[in-house]
Design a protein around this motif. Structure first.
Motif, PDB file in Angstrom:
ATOM      1  N   GLN A   1      38.752  37.621  40.138  1.00  0.00           N
ATOM      2  CA  GLN A   1      39.654  36.478  40.202  1.00  0.00           C
ATOM      3  C   GLN A   1      39.659  35.731  38.875  1.00  0.00           C
ATOM      4  OE1 GLN A   1      38.292  34.189  43.588  1.00  0.00           O
ATOM      5  NE2 GLN A   1      39.663  35.307  44.972  1.00  0.00           N
ATOM      6  N   ALA A   2      40.715  34.996  38.639  1.00  0.00           N
ATOM      7  CA  ALA A   2      40.805  34.190  37.424  1.00  0.00           C
ATOM      8  C   ALA A   2      39.599  33.254  37.334  1.00  0.00           C
ATOM      9  CB  ALA A   2      42.099  33.391  37.426  1.00  0.00           C
TER      10      ALA A   2
ATOM     11  N   ASN B   1      35.633  33.690  31.739  1.00  0.00           N
ATOM     12  CA  ASN B   1      36.838  32.922  32.002  1.00  0.00           C
ATOM     13  C   ASN B   1      38.086  33.808  31.957  1.00  0.00           C
ATOM     14  OD1 ASN B   1      38.321  30.622  32.589  1.00  0.00           O
ATOM     15  ND2 ASN B   1      38.482  30.000  30.434  1.00  0.00           N
TER      16      ASN B   1
ATOM     17  N   GLU C   1      41.540  35.681  32.660  1.00  0.00           N
ATOM     18  CA  GLU C   1      42.876  35.211  33.007  1.00  0.00           C
ATOM     19  C   GLU C   1      43.712  36.399  33.487  1.00  0.00           C
ATOM     20  OE1 GLU C   1      44.169  33.722  29.274  1.00  0.00           O
ATOM     21  OE2 GLU C   1      42.788  32.005  29.280  1.00  0.00           O
ATOM     22  N   PRO C   2      44.724  36.142  34.313  1.00  0.00           N
ATOM     23  CA  PRO C   2      45.590  37.254  34.745  1.00  0.00           C
ATOM     24  C   PRO C   2      46.167  38.043  33.573  1.00  0.00           C
ATOM     25  CG  PRO C   2      45.998  35.322  36.078  1.00  0.00           C
ATOM     26  CD  PRO C   2      45.050  34.891  34.986  1.00  0.00           C
TER      27      PRO C   2
ATOM     28  N   THR D   1      44.577  41.361  32.387  1.00  0.00           N
ATOM     29  CA  THR D   1      44.721  42.588  33.164  1.00  0.00           C
ATOM     30  C   THR D   1      45.242  43.713  32.282  1.00  0.00           C
ATOM     31  OG1 THR D   1      45.091  41.416  35.246  1.00  0.00           O
ATOM     32  CG2 THR D   1      45.960  43.662  35.080  1.00  0.00           C
TER      33      THR D   1
ATOM     34  N   VAL E   1      42.832  41.112  36.957  1.00  0.00           N
ATOM     35  CA  VAL E   1      42.471  39.720  37.210  1.00  0.00           C
ATOM     36  C   VAL E   1      43.555  39.093  38.076  1.00  0.00           C
ATOM     37  CG1 VAL E   1      41.824  37.513  36.194  1.00  0.00           C
ATOM     38  CG2 VAL E   1      41.347  39.648  34.953  1.00  0.00           C
TER      39      VAL E   1
ATOM     40  N   SER F   1      45.284  35.925  40.218  1.00  0.00           N
ATOM     41  CA  SER F   1      45.407  34.467  40.020  1.00  0.00           C
ATOM     42  C   SER F   1      45.022  33.698  41.276  1.00  0.00           C
ATOM     43  CB  SER F   1      46.841  34.119  39.627  1.00  0.00           C
ATOM     44  OG  SER F   1      47.736  34.569  40.619  1.00  0.00           O
TER      45      SER F   1
END
Length: 121
Positions: A12-13, A84, A86-87, A90, A119, A121
């Motif tokens: 997950q994000a 950390n 982030e989408p 990916t 990843v 969101s």
């Protein structure tokens, strides 16, 4: 030299993930190592690189402060610590070996098959 990546997955994000790349041949003092990534429909893009001696690193602006590249010459291994996430991170992540820690894919001689990082969101 053969390179095999591992450690990808679905996260997950905001999560963290560590990728590893193990080489079958001798890397110590021979090649600079790098990570690239490729998202669907996009070209392969530079993520980060480390010099042969491990003293120099180079990162893409998009990952600076979040990703850390390191190598263990004793284990013939390369790592990518990703924090950390982030989408937009990916992609299929590749490790590569070449003569210098540059940001251009065509300067690298050996490539792994890639490990997928997704990843949500």
């Amino acid at each position: 030299v053969q390179l095999v990546e591992s450690g990808g997955g679905l996260v997950q994000a905001g999560d963290s993930l560590t990728l590893a790349c193990v080489a079958s041949g001798r890397l110590v003092g021979t090649y600079a190592l790098a990570w690239f990534r490729q998202a669907p429909g996009q070209e392969r893009r530079f993520v980060g690189a480390v010099s042969r001696s491990t003293s120099g690193t180079n990162y893409a602006d998009s990952v600076k402060g979040r990703f850390t590249i390191s190598r263990d010459n004793g284990k013939n291994a390369l790592y990518l610590q990703m924090n950390n996430l982030e989408p937009e991170d990916t992609a299929l992540y590749y490790c590569a070996a070449g003569p210098a820690p540059l940001g251009k894919a065509n300067t690298y001689t050996f490539w792994g098959q890639g490990t997928q990082v997704t990843v949500s969101s």
